[in-house]
Write an enzyme that holds these catalytic residues in place. Structure first.
Site, PDB file in Angstrom:
ATOM      1  CD  GLU A   1      -2.964  -0.674  -0.184  1.00  0.00           C
ATOM      2  OE1 GLU A   1      -3.332   0.667  -0.425  1.00  0.00           O
ATOM      3  OE2 GLU A   1      -3.385  -1.592  -0.971  1.00  0.00           O
TER       4      GLU A   1
ATOM      5  CB  SER B   1      17.537  -7.048 -10.125  1.00  0.00           C
ATOM      6  OG  SER B   1      16.461  -6.501  -9.312  1.00  0.00           O
TER       7      SER B   1
ATOM      8  CG  HIS C   1       6.605  -9.981 -10.912  1.00  0.00           C
ATOM      9  ND1 HIS C   1       7.385 -11.279 -10.813  1.00  0.00           N
ATOM     10  CD2 HIS C   1       7.407  -8.981 -11.094  1.00  0.00           C
ATOM     11  CE1 HIS C   1       8.419 -10.868 -10.868  1.00  0.00           C
ATOM     12  NE2 HIS C   1       8.913  -9.690 -11.101  1.00  0.00           N
ATOM     13  CB  SER C   2       7.020  -6.541  -8.830  1.00  0.00           C
ATOM     14  OG  SER C   2       6.760  -5.627 -10.094  1.00  0.00           O
TER      15      SER C   2
HETATM   16  C1  LIG Z   1      18.213 -11.732 -16.581  1.00  0.00           C
HETATM   17  C2  LIG Z   1      17.071 -11.254 -16.316  1.00  0.00           C
HETATM   18  N1  LIG Z   1      16.144 -11.255 -17.392  1.00  0.00           N
HETATM   19  C3  LIG Z   1      14.917 -10.661 -17.117  1.00  0.00           C
HETATM   20  C4  LIG Z   1      14.657  -9.977 -15.886  1.00  0.00           C
HETATM   21  C5  LIG Z   1      13.203  -9.531 -15.443  1.00  0.00           C
HETATM   22  N2  LIG Z   1      12.441 -10.078 -14.579  1.00  0.00           N
HETATM   23  C6  LIG Z   1      12.482  -9.954 -13.379  1.00  0.00           C
HETATM   24  S1  LIG Z   1      11.748 -11.038 -12.464  1.00  0.00           S
HETATM   25  C7  LIG Z   1      11.339 -11.895 -13.784  1.00  0.00           C
HETATM   26  C8  LIG Z   1      10.400 -13.126 -13.641  1.00  0.00           C
HETATM   27  C9  LIG Z   1      11.057 -14.084 -12.693  1.00  0.00           C
HETATM   28  O1  LIG Z   1      10.276 -15.425 -12.425  1.00  0.00           O
HETATM   29  P1  LIG Z   1      10.619 -16.359 -11.326  1.00  0.00           P
HETATM   30  O2  LIG Z   1      12.114 -16.840 -11.540  1.00  0.00           O
HETATM   31  O3  LIG Z   1       9.639 -17.493 -11.894  1.00  0.00           O
HETATM   32  O4  LIG Z   1      10.296 -15.963  -9.877  1.00  0.00           O
HETATM   33  P2  LIG Z   1       8.775 -15.359  -9.489  1.00  0.00           P
HETATM   34  O5  LIG Z   1       8.906 -13.617  -9.980  1.00  0.00           O
HETATM   35  O6  LIG Z   1       7.793 -15.818  -9.791  1.00  0.00           O
HETATM   36  O7  LIG Z   1       8.982 -15.401  -7.820  1.00  0.00           O
HETATM   37  C10 LIG Z   1      11.670 -11.537 -14.949  1.00  0.00           C
HETATM   38  C11 LIG Z   1      11.585 -11.721 -16.238  1.00  0.00           C
HETATM   39  C12 LIG Z   1      15.624  -9.866 -14.842  1.00  0.00           C
HETATM   40  N3  LIG Z   1      15.498  -9.328 -13.739  1.00  0.00           N
HETATM   41  N4  LIG Z   1      16.747 -10.668 -15.247  1.00  0.00           N
END
Ligand SMILES: Cc1ncc(C[n+]2csc(CCOP(=O)(O)OP(=O)(O)O)c2C)c(N)n1
Length: 436
Positions: free
Chosen positions: A110, A196, A326-327
């Site tokens: 929030e 990240s 997701h965020s």
């Molecule tokens: C190398 C890289 N590629 C793309 C991203 C963008 N990104 C951030 S989180 C995410 C999804 C990751 O999903 P998952 O590993 O299943 O974890 P969850 O968020 O579901 O917990 C992506 C594609 C990134 N941070 N780093």
């Protein structure tokens, strides 16, 4: 055949099912005829039997890896022998951490919506994976997190204050405002700071485990958390292979929560999930119900024994569901139905299941729950207000700490910035930043 009714119909049906099962097993698991009386071939790359029939294997050649669980959804233990021996105090502390985590998620989410912080990620639906695993580790074990494991930090003793200071990037944030919110870390608690770029932590974790293994009388393992989406990165493959070939004491814990932002797991991979890669790459492997905190606890405890006792890596695939977006940069209603979320949130909630277990054991009740929720909420609100009042780190921090001796190009930037602020400082909110 005459129409069967009652008990004989049931018997016939179960017989049919049994025959079907045997036929299925025969068709999927029989290997083509073995030559030379089963003599093994001796290639350096494969010690295997010769056959005379050609048969390609595919994802249907094997039964899916089963999912280990300990509790029914109502908290009832399915097989008493599997009930972990956890002290009452620890069980309650695990649950209280879940409550603290979900109150923190609610309020911090929030606060981002109100523009008070720039970003946030919630942990809803994954509390069982986080608390079950955190409780099974020892304090000396080293944790590499992805970003959705705030419960692990809390359980290991990182305070709500430290975490909220990080999200606010104020002068008490250990990363001095240089990281995005939720990129926590704590050297005191053996938690490597989150970064990240997905999966970068995986080969690093294996490297740390290899270093532990080389130490005399090692009693530490490394745990590395990652999502099923991150497992598509090349780094994940490198990590699996190094872990196996170097016999590293590492637990690779995949949180398979069904989505990688908007990519569902059905589009993320083919085959039997992330777990199926384990035996193929020489890793001890277990698939566990991530909504069952006790099952995760048992899984990680045993994995720790294998990792530290035998110097062998373990892959755990914890099946769960990401209930939140997701965020704060995501709106998951664009790619999944509210009914789907509702089902996982209500029927499969790891918090409710664990609470039911505690209630059955006489360790918890609604009154205790109410008080705990209230206290957790007020802790977060109070901490957030305090964090907001604290100054941001001095602007010079953005150029410091990278190099032991600041290189000339950064020194030049620092001087230029200093001159710029002498001239135009009044146009910046410098009073919100620490002075020298
Ligand atoms: C190398 C890289 N590629 C793309 C991203 C963008 N990104 C951030 S989180 C995410 C999804 C990751 O999903 P998952 O590993 O299943 O974890 P969850 O968020 O579901 O917990 C992506 C594609 C990134 N941070 N780093």
């Amino acid at each position: 055949m005459a129409l069967k009714t009652g008990a004989s119909f049931v018997r016939l049906n179960s017989l049919r099912q049994a025959v079907r099962k045997v036929l299925q097993l025969l068709s999927t698991h029989t290997r083509p005829e073995i030559q030379n009386g089963g003599k093994q071939a001796g290639f350096p790359g494969a010690k295997a039997a010769y056959v005379t029939q050609m048969k390609f294997l595919n994802e249907n050649s094997y039964e899916p890896i089963p999912i280990y669980r300990v509790m029914e959804n109502n908290g009832e233990i399915i097989d008493k022998r599997e009930e972990p021996n956890i002290e009452n105090e620890t069980l309650v502390s695990m649950y209280k951490t879940m409550v603290q985590l979900s109150q923190m998620d609610k309020i911090m989410y929030e606060s981002q919506r109100q523009g008070r912080i720039s970003f946030y990620m919630t942990n809803y639906g994954e509390e069982g994976v986080q608390l079950g695993s955190a409780a099974a580790l020892l304090p000396q074990d080293l944790c590499y997190l992805q970003y959705r494991e705030a419960g692990v930090l809390l359980y290991r003793g990182v305070t709500v204050t430290e975490m909220i200071n990080q999200c606010y990037g104020n002068c008490e944030d250990p990363s001095k405002g240089r990281q995005m919110p939720v990129h926590y870390g704590s050297s005191q608690r053996n938690i490597v700071t989150i970064s990240s770029p997905l999966a970068t932590q995986m080969p690093q974790a294996v490297g740390s485990a290899y270093a532990f293994k080389r130490m005399p009388n090692n009693d530490r393992c490394v745990i590395c958390y990652f999502g099923e989406g991150a497992a598509s990165e090349g780094d994940a493959h490198a990590a699996f292979n190094f872990a196996a070939t170097l016999d590293c004491p590492v637990i690779l814990l995949c949180r398979n929560n069904g989505y990688a932002i908007s990519t569902p797991s059905s589009e993320q991979y083919r085959g039997d999930g992330i777990g199926a890669r384990g035996p193929a790459m020489g890793l001890h492997t277990l698939r566990v119900d991530g909504t069952d905190t006790l099952a995760v606890y048992n899984a990680v405890r045993s994995a720790r024994d294998i990792a530290v006792g035998q110097n062998k890596p373990v892959l755990i695939e914890a099946m769960c569901y990401r209930v939140g977006h997701h965020s704060t940069s995501d709106d998951s209603s664009a790619y999944r139905s509210l009914e789907e979320i509702d089902k996982w949130n209500k029927e499969e909630s790891p918090i409710s299941k664990f609470k039911s277990y505690l209630e059955r054991r006489g360790l918890w009740d609604d009154e205790a729950d109410k008080a705990c929720q209230k206290e957790a909420r007020s802790t977060v609100l109070k901490t957030m207000q305090e964090a907001e009042k604290k100054k941001k780190p001095h602007w010079k921090e953005m150029l410091e700490d990278v190099y032991y001796d600041m290189p000339p190009n950064l020194q030049k930037q620092m001087r230029e910035m200093e001159n710029h602020l002498k001239k135009y400082g009044e146009h910046y909110p410098l009073n919100q930043y620490q002075s020298e």
